[in-house]
Design a protein around this motif. Structure first.
Motif, PDB file in Angstrom:
ATOM      1  N   GLY A   7       0.796  -1.226   0.000  1.00 22.69           N
ATOM      2  CA  GLY A   7       0.000   0.000   0.000  1.00 22.69           C
ATOM      3  C   GLY A   7       0.822   1.267   0.000  1.00 22.69           C
ATOM      4  N   LEU A   8       2.038   1.228  -0.557  1.00 21.15           N
ATOM      5  CA  LEU A   8       2.935   2.383  -0.507  1.00 21.15           C
ATOM      6  C   LEU A   8       2.906   3.253  -1.761  1.00 21.15           C
ATOM      7  CD1 LEU A   8       6.074   0.777   1.181  1.00 21.15           C
ATOM      8  CD2 LEU A   8       4.464   2.397   2.196  1.00 21.15           C
ATOM      9  N   SER A   9       2.221   2.806  -2.812  1.00 22.70           N
ATOM     10  CA  SER A   9       2.233   3.561  -4.062  1.00 22.70           C
ATOM     11  C   SER A   9       1.654   4.959  -3.893  1.00 22.70           C
ATOM     12  CB  SER A   9       1.477   2.795  -5.152  1.00 22.70           C
ATOM     13  OG  SER A   9       2.117   1.573  -5.452  1.00 22.70           O
ATOM     14  N   ALA A  10       0.599   5.093  -3.114  1.00 23.57           N
ATOM     15  CA  ALA A  10      -0.004   6.414  -2.897  1.00 23.57           C
ATOM     16  C   ALA A  10       0.998   7.356  -2.239  1.00 23.57           C
ATOM     17  CB  ALA A  10      -1.261   6.289  -2.043  1.00 23.57           C
ATOM     18  N   PHE A  11       1.743   6.840  -1.270  1.00 22.23           N
ATOM     19  CA  PHE A  11       2.741   7.662  -0.579  1.00 22.23           C
ATOM     20  C   PHE A  11       3.852   8.097  -1.530  1.00 22.23           C
ATOM     21  CE2 PHE A  11       6.813   7.488   1.905  1.00 22.23           C
ATOM     22  CZ  PHE A  11       6.683   8.737   2.495  1.00 22.23           C
ATOM     23  N   TYR A  12       4.352   7.159  -2.348  1.00 24.77           N
ATOM     24  CA  TYR A  12       5.434   7.509  -3.265  1.00 24.77           C
ATOM     25  C   TYR A  12       4.955   8.488  -4.334  1.00 24.77           C
ATOM     26  CZ  TYR A  12       8.131   3.756  -1.122  1.00 24.77           C
ATOM     27  OH  TYR A  12       8.804   2.961  -0.228  1.00 24.77           O
ATOM     28  N   LEU A  13       3.720   8.345  -4.774  1.00 21.21           N
ATOM     29  CA  LEU A  13       3.159   9.300  -5.730  1.00 21.21           C
ATOM     30  C   LEU A  13       3.115  10.695  -5.120  1.00 21.21           C
ATOM     31  CD1 LEU A  13       1.681  10.042  -8.364  1.00 21.21           C
ATOM     32  CD2 LEU A  13      -0.454   9.248  -7.275  1.00 21.21           C
ATOM     33  N   VAL A  14       2.679  10.782  -3.877  1.00 21.24           N
ATOM     34  CA  VAL A  14       2.602  12.073  -3.190  1.00 21.24           C
ATOM     35  C   VAL A  14       3.996  12.667  -2.987  1.00 21.24           C
ATOM     36  CG1 VAL A  14       2.073  13.115  -0.939  1.00 21.24           C
ATOM     37  CG2 VAL A  14       0.383  11.681  -2.090  1.00 21.24           C
ATOM     38  N   VAL A  15       4.962  11.831  -2.614  1.00 26.12           N
ATOM     39  CA  VAL A  15       6.334  12.324  -2.457  1.00 26.12           C
ATOM     40  C   VAL A  15       6.838  12.906  -3.775  1.00 26.12           C
ATOM     41  CG1 VAL A  15       8.724  11.612  -2.067  1.00 26.12           C
ATOM     42  CG2 VAL A  15       6.933  10.823  -0.533  1.00 26.12           C
ATOM     43  N   GLY A  16       6.574  12.214  -4.880  1.00 31.74           N
ATOM     44  CA  GLY A  16       6.997  12.719  -6.180  1.00 31.74           C
ATOM     45  C   GLY A  16       6.352  14.050  -6.512  1.00 31.74           C
ATOM     46  N   TRP A  17       5.075  14.190  -6.238  1.00 31.97           N
ATOM     47  CA  TRP A  17       4.389  15.459  -6.470  1.00 31.97           C
ATOM     48  C   TRP A  17       4.998  16.572  -5.616  1.00 31.97           C
ATOM     49  CZ3 TRP A  17      -1.017  12.772  -6.425  1.00 31.97           C
ATOM     50  CH2 TRP A  17      -1.421  12.495  -7.749  1.00 31.97           C
ATOM     51  N   CYS A  18       5.277  16.272  -4.357  1.00 35.03           N
ATOM     52  CA  CYS A  18       5.862  17.292  -3.466  1.00 35.03           C
ATOM     53  C   CYS A  18       7.244  17.723  -3.957  1.00 35.03           C
ATOM     54  CB  CYS A  18       5.962  16.755  -2.039  1.00 35.03           C
ATOM     55  SG  CYS A  18       4.371  16.575  -1.184  1.00 35.03           S
ATOM     56  N   VAL A  19       8.061  16.752  -4.366  1.00 31.98           N
ATOM     57  CA  VAL A  19       9.397  17.079  -4.878  1.00 31.98           C
ATOM     58  C   VAL A  19       9.282  18.005  -6.085  1.00 31.98           C
ATOM     59  CG1 VAL A  19      11.433  16.128  -6.028  1.00 31.98           C
ATOM     60  CG2 VAL A  19      10.526  15.018  -3.981  1.00 31.98           C
ATOM     61  N   GLY A  20       8.362  17.700  -6.988  1.00 32.11           N
ATOM     62  CA  GLY A  20       8.171  18.550  -8.153  1.00 32.11           C
ATOM     63  C   GLY A  20       7.751  19.955  -7.772  1.00 32.11           C
ATOM     64  N   GLY A  21       6.916  20.077  -6.756  1.00 34.49           N
ATOM     65  CA  GLY A  21       6.445  21.390  -6.333  1.00 34.49           C
ATOM     66  C   GLY A  21       7.562  22.292  -5.864  1.00 34.49           C
ATOM     67  N   TYR A  22       8.409  21.801  -4.939  1.00 33.52           N
ATOM     68  CA  TYR A  22       9.435  22.716  -4.433  1.00 33.52           C
ATOM     69  C   TYR A  22      10.609  22.850  -5.395  1.00 33.52           C
ATOM     70  CZ  TYR A  22      11.915  18.641  -2.311  1.00 33.52           C
ATOM     71  OH  TYR A  22      12.569  17.449  -2.071  1.00 33.52           O
ATOM     72  N   LEU A  23      10.850  21.859  -6.261  1.00 29.71           N
ATOM     73  CA  LEU A  23      11.909  22.013  -7.256  1.00 29.71           C
ATOM     74  C   LEU A  23      11.524  23.037  -8.326  1.00 29.71           C
ATOM     75  CD1 LEU A  23      13.342  18.424  -7.886  1.00 29.71           C
ATOM     76  CD2 LEU A  23      14.337  20.303  -6.576  1.00 29.71           C
ATOM     77  N   CYS A  24      10.267  23.028  -8.742  1.00 23.00           N
ATOM     78  CA  CYS A  24       9.820  24.014  -9.732  1.00 23.00           C
ATOM     79  C   CYS A  24       9.924  25.425  -9.162  1.00 23.00           C
ATOM     80  CB  CYS A  24       8.386  23.715 -10.162  1.00 23.00           C
ATOM     81  SG  CYS A  24       7.730  24.869 -11.388  1.00 23.00           S
ATOM     82  N   ALA A  25       9.460  25.616  -7.930  1.00 21.11           N
ATOM     83  CA  ALA A  25       9.561  26.939  -7.296  1.00 21.11           C
ATOM     84  C   ALA A  25      11.019  27.345  -7.118  1.00 21.11           C
ATOM     85  CB  ALA A  25       8.841  26.927  -5.949  1.00 21.11           C
ATOM     86  N   SER A  26      11.878  26.391  -6.799  1.00 18.92           N
ATOM     87  CA  SER A  26      13.299  26.689  -6.641  1.00 18.92           C
ATOM     88  C   SER A  26      13.925  27.096  -7.972  1.00 18.92           C
ATOM     89  CB  SER A  26      14.035  25.475  -6.077  1.00 18.92           C
ATOM     90  OG  SER A  26      13.500  25.084  -4.829  1.00 18.92           O
ATOM     91  N   ALA A  27      13.517  26.435  -9.051  1.00 22.30           N
ATOM     92  CA  ALA A  27      14.041  26.784 -10.372  1.00 22.30           C
ATOM     93  C   ALA A  27      13.641  28.200 -10.754  1.00 22.30           C
ATOM     94  CB  ALA A  27      13.532  25.788 -11.412  1.00 22.30           C
ATOM     95  N   LEU A  28      12.416  28.587 -10.413  1.00 21.39           N
ATOM     96  CA  LEU A  28      11.979  29.954 -10.697  1.00 21.39           C
ATOM     97  C   LEU A  28      12.837  30.961  -9.928  1.00 21.39           C
ATOM     98  CD1 LEU A  28       8.102  29.455 -10.578  1.00 21.39           C
ATOM     99  CD2 LEU A  28       9.499  29.896 -12.597  1.00 21.39           C
ATOM    100  N   ALA A  29      13.201  30.627  -8.708  1.00 26.60           N
ATOM    101  CA  ALA A  29      14.029  31.528  -7.904  1.00 26.60           C
ATOM    102  C   ALA A  29      15.440  31.632  -8.468  1.00 26.60           C
ATOM    103  CB  ALA A  29      14.086  31.042  -6.459  1.00 26.60           C
ATOM    104  N   ILE A  30      15.997  30.480  -8.893  1.00 22.21           N
ATOM    105  CA  ILE A  30      17.360  30.482  -9.418  1.00 22.21           C
ATOM    106  C   ILE A  30      17.442  31.285 -10.711  1.00 22.21           C
ATOM    107  CG2 ILE A  30      19.153  29.000 -10.406  1.00 22.21           C
ATOM    108  CD1 ILE A  30      18.239  26.826  -8.428  1.00 22.21           C
ATOM    109  N   SER A  31      16.397  31.195 -11.539  1.00 23.88           N
ATOM    110  CA  SER A  31      16.442  31.845 -12.843  1.00 23.88           C
ATOM    111  C   SER A  31      16.191  33.344 -12.775  1.00 23.88           C
ATOM    112  CB  SER A  31      15.405  31.221 -13.780  1.00 23.88           C
ATOM    113  OG  SER A  31      14.091  31.438 -13.283  1.00 23.88           O
TER     114      SER A  31
END
Length: 365
Positions: A166-190
């Motif tokens: 039953g861990l797929s939901a958790f890993y999916l959420v982790v992936g979404w969270c990683v994408g969220g803060y990485l995208c915002a970080s990329a906007l800051a770097i650029s």
């Protein structure tokens, strides 16, 4: 070739010393950032080990029913009196009501007591977390064995074949969270960590929203049709993913508006260091220590994991609260980002006015 000379620095210049070279290479700001990274790293280690090193059941909600009210009450009392309070039993009218409460995510299992038979039945749901259903089976099984009774276990909402433990939901959420803060970080770097004005803040938020919509859809499609890991409604998972990615991205933008590039570290501290181990992924909330059990449902990874499991296995039952929590994070972080950009613009305009006045005064003199 670079070499050190007598009384000189690493560049061979006798006019510089080693300490001067260090001061030039590592500024005070850089040293503080390195110390901050060390603090986040140690917090990561402490948070994950603290949450997972000794899972212990605490007040797992379980429904209890028997042919008569007195027998039900007696069974509830016996389960409530177990050492350490591992269970939080509640009496229900019959098996149908117990099953309904499991599917509504009001309880994590149900004990069906039959005093006329040599044993009782336990209903569990591995879809809510394999470790949780196993803990219920072990606790109730030990209690039944102490009374010299047998226990038959039935998984009424099992995890799908492609969703190991039953861990797929958790890993999916982790992936979404990683994408969220990485995208915002990329906007800051650029374009700089702090948006110069409200227009730029709105542009960043709009980019973040578009990214969240795409990331939410692709994540749901990968977890569902492509890998066949999660059943459930793709549109519902898409909506959850878009909201979660935008929430985490907006939180990161807000932290950047407050603390500049350090805000990225603050977002990681909130989402990764505190949020992931308390999300109820590997160990659902009733198995976590008190601190992580308390903060988990209020943080994006925890809200996202609970909602994803609800959509995948429980027809969305119980997902309303997590969606409201994620919406509150998104709205609050967006408001903070816009207010800070307005304040920054007002301060810049004020500084320009002062400079203009000073220039006029000097010209008049």
């Amino acid at each position: 070739m670079m070499r050190t000379t007598r009384g000189g620095g690493l560049d061979g210049d006798p006019g510089t010393g080693f300490l001067s070279e260090v001061r030039d290479a590592v500024s005070t700001r850089t040293a503080l950032l390195v110390l901050g990274v060390l603090a986040v790293q140690l917090a990561f280690i402490a948070s994950y080990i603290g949450a997972f090193h000794e899972p212990k059941p605490h007040e797992i909600p379980i429904a209890v029913t028997a042919p008569s009210a007195p027998v039900t009450a007696q069974a509830v009392q016996q389960l409530r009196g177990l050492p350490g309070e591992p269970l939080k039993p509640r009496a229900v009218k019959d098996e149908a009501e117990a099953l309904a409460q499991i599917r509504n995510r009001d309880v994590d299992g149900a004990l069906i007591v039959d005093p006329r038979a040599p044993g009782d039945r336990l209903l569990v749901t591995s879809a809510a977390g394999a470790s949780l259903s196993q803990a219920l089976e072990q606790i109730v099984g030990s209690a039944e064995q102490a009374q010299k009774r047998t226990l038959t276990v039935t998984d009424v909402v099992p995890e799908s074949a492609g969703d190991a433990r039953g861990l797929s939901a958790f890993y999916l959420v982790v992936g979404w969270c990683v994408g969220g803060y990485l995208c915002a970080s990329a906007l800051a770097i650029s374009a700089g960590a702090k948006p110069a004005n409200p227009a730029r803040a709105l542009i960043r938020l709009a980019v973040m929203l578009l990214y969240a919509i795409v990331a939410g859809l692709l994540g749901a499609v990968i977890a569902g049709p492509i890998l066949d890991a999660l059943p459930g409604s793709i549109p519902a998972l898409w909506g959850l993913g878009a909201l979660l990615v935008f929430s985490v991205g907006a939180i990161t933008l807000a932290f950047q508006g407050i603390a500049g590039v350090v805000g990225i570290g603050l977002a990681i501290l909130l989402v990764v260091v505190l949020g992931n181990p308390s999300a109820g992924g590997a160990y659902p909330y009733p198995l976590l220590p008190g601190f992580w059990r308390a903060i988990g449902p209020a943080l994006p990874p925890g809200a996202g994991t609970f909602a994803a499991r609800s959509i995948a296995y429980f027809k969305g039952n119980g997902a309303g609260g997590p969606f409201l929590i994620l919406s509150a994070w998104a709205v609050g972080a967006t408001a903070i980002t816009l207010v800070l950009s307005l304040m920054r613009q007002d301060r810049r305009n004020h500084d320009k006015d002062l400079a203009r006045m000073a220039k006029s005064s000097s010209a008049g003199v």
